[in-house]
Scaffold this active site. Structure first.
Site, short mmCIF file in Angstrom:
data_model
loop_
_atom_site.label_atom_id
_atom_site.label_comp_id
_atom_site.label_asym_id
_atom_site.label_seq_id
_atom_site.Cartn_x
_atom_site.Cartn_y
_atom_site.Cartn_z
N CYS A 59 -2.57 9.38 2.49
CA CYS A 59 -2.05 8.68 1.14
C CYS A 59 -2.88 9.16 -0.11
CB CYS A 59 -1.71 7.10 1.52
SG CYS A 59 -3.30 6.51 1.99
N GLU A 110 0.98 -1.21 0.16
CA GLU A 110 -0.10 0.06 0.00
C GLU A 110 0.87 1.05 0.22
OE1 GLU A 110 -3.29 0.04 0.10
OE2 GLU A 110 -3.69 -1.94 0.16
P1 NAD Z 1 8.08 4.61 5.17
O1 NAD Z 1 8.24 4.01 3.89
O2 NAD Z 1 9.11 5.80 5.40
O3 NAD Z 1 8.02 3.82 6.30
C1 NAD Z 1 6.95 3.03 6.64
C2 NAD Z 1 7.40 1.73 7.61
O4 NAD Z 1 8.53 1.12 6.95
C3 NAD Z 1 7.65 2.21 8.98
O5 NAD Z 1 7.20 1.26 9.74
C4 NAD Z 1 9.38 2.10 8.75
O6 NAD Z 1 9.86 1.68 10.05
C5 NAD Z 1 9.76 0.95 7.98
N1 NAD Z 1 10.90 1.33 7.05
C6 NAD Z 1 11.34 2.28 6.65
N2 NAD Z 1 12.48 2.08 5.86
C7 NAD Z 1 12.56 0.77 5.94
C8 NAD Z 1 13.51 -0.11 5.25
N3 NAD Z 1 14.62 0.23 4.84
N4 NAD Z 1 13.43 -1.34 5.48
C9 NAD Z 1 12.14 -1.91 6.06
N5 NAD Z 1 11.55 -1.08 6.52
C10 NAD Z 1 11.50 0.16 6.90
O7 NAD Z 1 6.59 5.53 5.00
P2 NAD Z 1 6.24 6.63 6.00
O8 NAD Z 1 7.18 8.09 5.79
O9 NAD Z 1 6.02 6.05 7.46
O10 NAD Z 1 4.84 6.94 5.34
C11 NAD Z 1 4.64 7.91 4.44
C12 NAD Z 1 4.24 7.19 3.05
O11 NAD Z 1 3.13 6.04 3.30
C13 NAD Z 1 3.78 7.93 2.14
O12 NAD Z 1 4.54 7.78 0.68
C14 NAD Z 1 2.14 7.65 1.82
O13 NAD Z 1 1.77 7.96 0.59
C15 NAD Z 1 2.25 6.24 2.30
N6 NAD Z 1 0.94 5.79 2.73
C16 NAD Z 1 0.34 4.73 2.03
C17 NAD Z 1 -0.77 4.24 2.27
C18 NAD Z 1 -1.79 3.61 1.69
O14 NAD Z 1 -2.89 2.79 2.03
N7 NAD Z 1 -1.48 3.41 0.31
C19 NAD Z 1 -1.37 4.67 3.70
C20 NAD Z 1 -0.48 5.72 4.33
C21 NAD Z 1 0.76 6.08 3.79
#
Ligand code: NAD
Length: 459
Positions: free
Chosen positions: A247, A213
């Site tokens: 998002c 997602e």
């Molecule tokens: P992110 O990808 O930075 O982090 C998400 C999760 O992944 C966190 O728990 C983080 O600890 C983990 N993570 C970060 N780096 C990682 C790595 N290298 N390896 C494994 N895990 C890792 O995202 P964010 O900043 O928390 O959220 C914002 C993003 O999420 C935006 O792009 C938004 O559009 C998207 N989003 C999508 C939805 C959806 O339903 N499609 C919903 C909410 C947010």
């Protein structure tokens, strides 16, 4: 090192618990969905406090966009679980006389849910509801950027459930990496597109199926025949809820030149009516999650010209609901997902121009079209690819549990909510039950007659 061993043990325990077959039982799943609901009810006050601390969310916003959503999902799952779990009988061709064919919904096993900070409660628990309903065990890894909610999640889940069934592992990307080194049977990730790619690469080592997602730049297109008042109200609500850290928030607005001025004036009115003249000092207006994002977003305020807003408060990490006019595709604000309360405005003169332009861009998570002509609505909905969206509204599609919610292309893969969550966490096992009362000889190599008959049936 200690942490790695602990993680390994946790996954092993979940696997043994899954193999004990207890999660296969309907009653077991229903009881645990109830336990989850009771847990949320018990901690409701602490949930409001945690979200106030992490994002300055008001009780109203926390209930409508997080808690209420989860109660609804649980209620829906409890009501429908028997039907969802039932075998699905399917037809068979004449060559299969005497057989019964059906699809059995089988839990994958040990599942991992990794969630982001923007709806830190909803996005951690909603996938888990699907995983529980489908009979899996779950490890949730919430975001380190919403620490109050993450630690509350850990406290309430780990106090309510046995860790060999449902548990929360806190921590940053290092925790994620340690978890991703284990073999899971399903991984459900919500977050950014770059991290989504990392997740998929790691999952491929064990051929673990994934739901991703992700995000992207979701456009809202406003045509010349749109109802200006309602359009303004619905865009303002969709964009500035959670201070644009949603998002599926409209990332930018593409408006017909003819109505731009009128629409922007109406939007300005709507912002004032929803957030007051001074949103920054409105105690219910959501703040930016951290200083990094605040700095990233603040830089966009010099793009184009500020039509409305533009004020910031570094101490509170707040950015006013802002509309940027005179924007072009080349501006920095148009390069990546904004994820904040800044709405750049582009203009167009013909819908064809919009469609041609958007076809060349990455497929967004959402797309919204405002306009009255059905022919144009259909054109946009059919010719452009996007995860999901609305005609004459924003965000609302994701609140209908009968619609699968998810992206396409760089905005993700797979979908969930309602029954779609159950399906996401279930393997569809095809089973054919053959009769032993007779045996149709056609399949066995035989005489000429049999061959010509089988050719007739199968061609
Ligand atoms: P992110 O990808 O930075 O982090 C998400 C999760 O992944 C966190 O728990 C983080 O600890 C983990 N993570 C970060 N780096 C990682 C790595 N290298 N390896 C494994 N895990 C890792 O995202 P964010 O900043 O928390 O959220 C914002 C993003 O999420 C935006 O792009 C938004 O559009 C998207 N989003 C999508 C939805 C959806 O339903 N499609 C919903 C909410 C947010």
């Amino acid at each position: 090192m200690v942490f790695l061993v602990e993680i390994q043990k946790l996954v092993e325990n979940q696997r043994s618990f899954f193999l004990s077959e207890q999660t296969l039982d309907y009653r077991f799943r229903i009881d645990n969905l109830r336990k989850l609901r009771n847990m949320l009810e018990k901690y409701e006050k602490s949930i409001y406090q945690a979200l106030k601390q992490d994002l300055n969310k008001s009780t109203y916003e926390t209930f409508t966009t997080e808690l209420g959503f989860l109660y609804n999902e649980i209620k829906h799952a409890e009501k429908s679980l028997k039907d969802w779990m039932a075998d699905e009988l399917v037809d068979a061709p004449i060559t299969h006389k005497g057989t019964k064919s059906f699809i059995r919904k089988e839990p994958y096993g040990v599942t991992l849910v990794i969630s982001p900070w923007n709806y830190p409660l909803q996005l951690a628990i909603a996938p888990a509801i699907g995983a529980i309903a489908a009979g899996n065990t779950v490890i949730i890894k919430p975001s380190e950027f919403s620490p109050s909610t993450s630690s509350l999640l850990a406290k309430m889940v780990n106090e309510t459930f046995d860790s060999s069934y449902l548990t929360v592992v806190e921590g940053d990307s290092e925790s994620s990496k340690a978890l991703l080194n284990q073999r899971f049977d399903y991984i459900f990730f919500t977050g950014s597109t770059p991290v989504g790619k990392i997740i998929m690469r790691k999952a491929s080592e064990h051929l673990t199926p994934v739901t991703l997602e992700l995000g992207g730049k979701s456009p809202v297109v406003v045509d010349k025949d749109a109802d200006i008042g309602l359009t303004a109200k619905r865009i303002v609500w969709g964009k500035y809820t959670n201070a644009g850290q949603t998002c599926v928030a409209p990332d930018y607005m593409y408006v017909h030149q003819k109505i731009k001025e009128k629409l922007l004036k109406e939007m300005q009115k709507q912002i004032k009516s929803l957030y007051g003249r001074d949103a920054i000092h409105n105690n219910h207006y959501v703040r930016i999650i951290n200083e990094n994002h605040f700095n990233r977003l603040s830089q966009f305020l010099s793009n184009g010209s500020v039509f409305y807003g533009g004020n910031v408060d570094r101490n509170q990490l707040k950015i006013e609901p802002t509309i940027l006019d005179n924007i072009s595709w080349e501006d920095p604000v148009m390069q990546d997902e904004i994820f904040g309360p800044i709405l750049p405005v582009l203009t167009f003169n013909s819908l064809e121009e919009v469609i041609t332009e958007l076809k060349q861009r990455e497929k967004p998570l959402a797309l919204y079209y405002f306009g009255e002509k059905e022919r144009n609505q259909e054109k946009v909905m059919t010719t452009l690819s996007f995860g999901g969206g609305c005609v004459n509204d924003t965000l609302y599609h994701l609140a209908n549990p009968n619609l699968p919610f998810g992206g396409v292309g760089s905005s993700g893969m797979g979908g969930y909510h309602g029954k779609h969550s159950f399906d996401t966490f279930s393997h569809q096992k095809s089973i054919l039950k053959q009769t032993t009362k007779f045996d149709i000889p056609l399949r066995y190599p035989g005489g000429k007659l049999a061959f010509s008959l089988i050719k007739k049936i199968m061609k």
